[in-house]
Structure formats: structure tokens, C-alpha cells
Design an enzyme around this catalytic site. Sequence first.
Site, PDB file in Angstrom:
ATOM      1  N   HIS A  85      -2.355   8.018   6.638  1.00 27.94           N
ATOM      2  CA  HIS A  85      -1.280   8.788   5.984  1.00 27.94           C
ATOM      3  C   HIS A  85      -1.823  10.092   5.403  1.00 27.94           C
ATOM      4  CE1 HIS A  85       2.333   6.380   6.129  1.00 27.94           C
ATOM      5  NE2 HIS A  85       1.753   5.308   5.625  1.00 27.94           N
TER       6      HIS A  85
ATOM      7  N   HIS B   1      -4.740   2.189   7.371  1.00 30.73           N
ATOM      8  CA  HIS B   1      -3.357   2.674   7.486  1.00 30.73           C
ATOM      9  C   HIS B   1      -3.096   3.779   6.446  1.00 30.73           C
ATOM     10  CE1 HIS B   1       1.144   1.659   7.941  1.00 30.73           C
ATOM     11  NE2 HIS B   1       1.106   2.414   6.862  1.00 30.73           N
ATOM     12  N   GLU B   2      -3.571   3.542   5.211  1.00 33.14           N
ATOM     13  CA  GLU B   2      -3.314   4.527   4.140  1.00 33.14           C
ATOM     14  C   GLU B   2      -4.124   5.805   4.348  1.00 33.14           C
ATOM     15  OE1 GLU B   2      -0.799   3.915   2.609  1.00 33.14           O
ATOM     16  OE2 GLU B   2      -0.709   1.737   2.781  1.00 33.14           O
TER      17      GLU B   2
ATOM     18  N   GLY C 110       0.836  -1.190   0.000  1.00 31.63           N
ATOM     19  CA  GLY C 110       0.000   0.000   0.000  1.00 31.63           C
ATOM     20  C   GLY C 110       0.873   1.242   0.000  1.00 31.63           C
TER      21      GLY C 110
ATOM     22  N   GLN D 190       3.027   9.971   1.236  1.00 32.59           N
ATOM     23  CA  GLN D 190       4.348   9.352   1.377  1.00 32.59           C
ATOM     24  C   GLN D 190       5.294   9.718   0.244  1.00 32.59           C
ATOM     25  OE1 GLN D 190       2.386   5.329   2.082  1.00 32.59           O
ATOM     26  NE2 GLN D 190       4.293   5.096   3.216  1.00 32.59           N
TER      27      GLN D 190
ATOM     28  N   CYS E  29       5.650  -0.151   7.459  1.00 34.24           N
ATOM     29  CA  CYS E  29       5.301   0.992   6.612  1.00 34.24           C
ATOM     30  C   CYS E  29       6.524   1.369   5.782  1.00 34.24           C
ATOM     31  CB  CYS E  29       4.877   2.169   7.490  1.00 34.24           C
ATOM     32  SG  CYS E  29       4.499   3.662   6.570  1.00 34.24           S
ATOM     33  N   LEU E  30       6.301   1.662   4.507  1.00 32.05           N
ATOM     34  CA  LEU E  30       7.417   2.049   3.635  1.00 32.05           C
ATOM     35  C   LEU E  30       8.093   3.323   4.125  1.00 32.05           C
ATOM     36  CD1 LEU E  30       5.847   1.308   0.134  1.00 32.05           C
ATOM     37  CD2 LEU E  30       7.611  -0.004   1.327  1.00 32.05           C
TER      38      LEU E  30
HETATM   39 NI    NI Z   1       2.503   3.306   5.540  1.00 27.56          NI
END
Ligand code: NI
Length: 180
Positions: free
Chosen positions: A137, A133-134, A46, A51, A91-92
Site C-alpha cells: 500500500h 500487503h501493507e 491491518g 489508505q 482489503c479495506l
Molecule cells: Ni489492504
Amino acid sequence: MALLEILHFPDPRLRKIARPVDKVGDQVRQTVKDMLETMYDAPGIGLAATQVNIQQQIIVMDVSEAKDAPLCLINPEIISQEGDEEMQEGCLSVPGIFENVHRAARIIVKALDQNGNSISQQAEGLLAVCIQHEIDHLEGKLFVDYLSSLKRERVKKKLLKQQRQEQVPHGSASQQASVI
Ligand code: NI
């Protein structure tokens, strides 16, 4: 197509609030394509526009094992939620850190698709976790915000140290499966 740079915690730009998309046109569709390419390349399941330093309400995901089921939600909004589920998240933007987070187990989200059509999607399990989660963000929130302040400070120190040494760690293969 282009790979976009993924911001890393504690970069303050991850705290910016995304604006709703007014019109789903070619520019937004190009952003979606670039975000999907960046997410698959990372690899993650995701990615939110925040991000990659784009303050628009766009998220992309693919929770399939074969990585052949891309999903894009524009202006996503959770309209109902129930239950509680605890899952280990990564998370990235917080590389190498994996922690358990509680979220709603089942949700219904409404959004626009890549063609600007209104859609409503029911989700549970990993997809429900991923969508929540997204959306966080897009609101400038990270999964480490659910941890105690002591733990979050530890994560911050660890990441700042990694960034100084320019090391981007990777989790184990099973952990990488949940990097969202
Ligand atoms: Ni994330």
C-alpha cells in the site's frame, strides 16, 4: 482520537507513494492512534497510511484473535524473505473482494516503532502476509494488482457499481478475519 476515511479502489490516491517519516513525534503518534482506531472500527487486521490519504510510511496491524496486540511499523523495510505462501486476502480498500495471493512465507522487516526506536521483526504466516500487503500500500500497490488484468477489471467494475449504489458489502465472518 478520530475515525479516518478509508479510500476505496479505484481511487487514484491509493496509487500515491508514501514518504519516509523524518521524525517520530507527537503528530506521528496521533496518526498511529487514529489509524488503529479506524482499523479496529472497520474492522480489519491491518491498515496503511496511504489508505487514509496520508502519504507517510506508517502501517498498523493486529493479527491477534483477541484484538489486543496492536503493532505499528514506521518506515518498514523488508530486509530478507524466503519461501512461498498462498493465502486468501481481502482489503479495506477493496471491500467484498477476496482472492488468493502468493507472497513470501517468512520475512524479516526492519522499521521504527512509535518511540522512534529501530526494531527488527521476524514474521511468518498471517503476520508476514499482512506486513507485505501493507508495505505494498505504501508503494501504491494493491492486492488486486496480483490478479490477471481481466479479473482486476471485473473487480473495478463491481466496486464502481457498489460505489454508485453506496453499498459497502461485507464478506463472511471467516473472510472478514483476513481483511488487511
Ligand atoms: Ni489492504
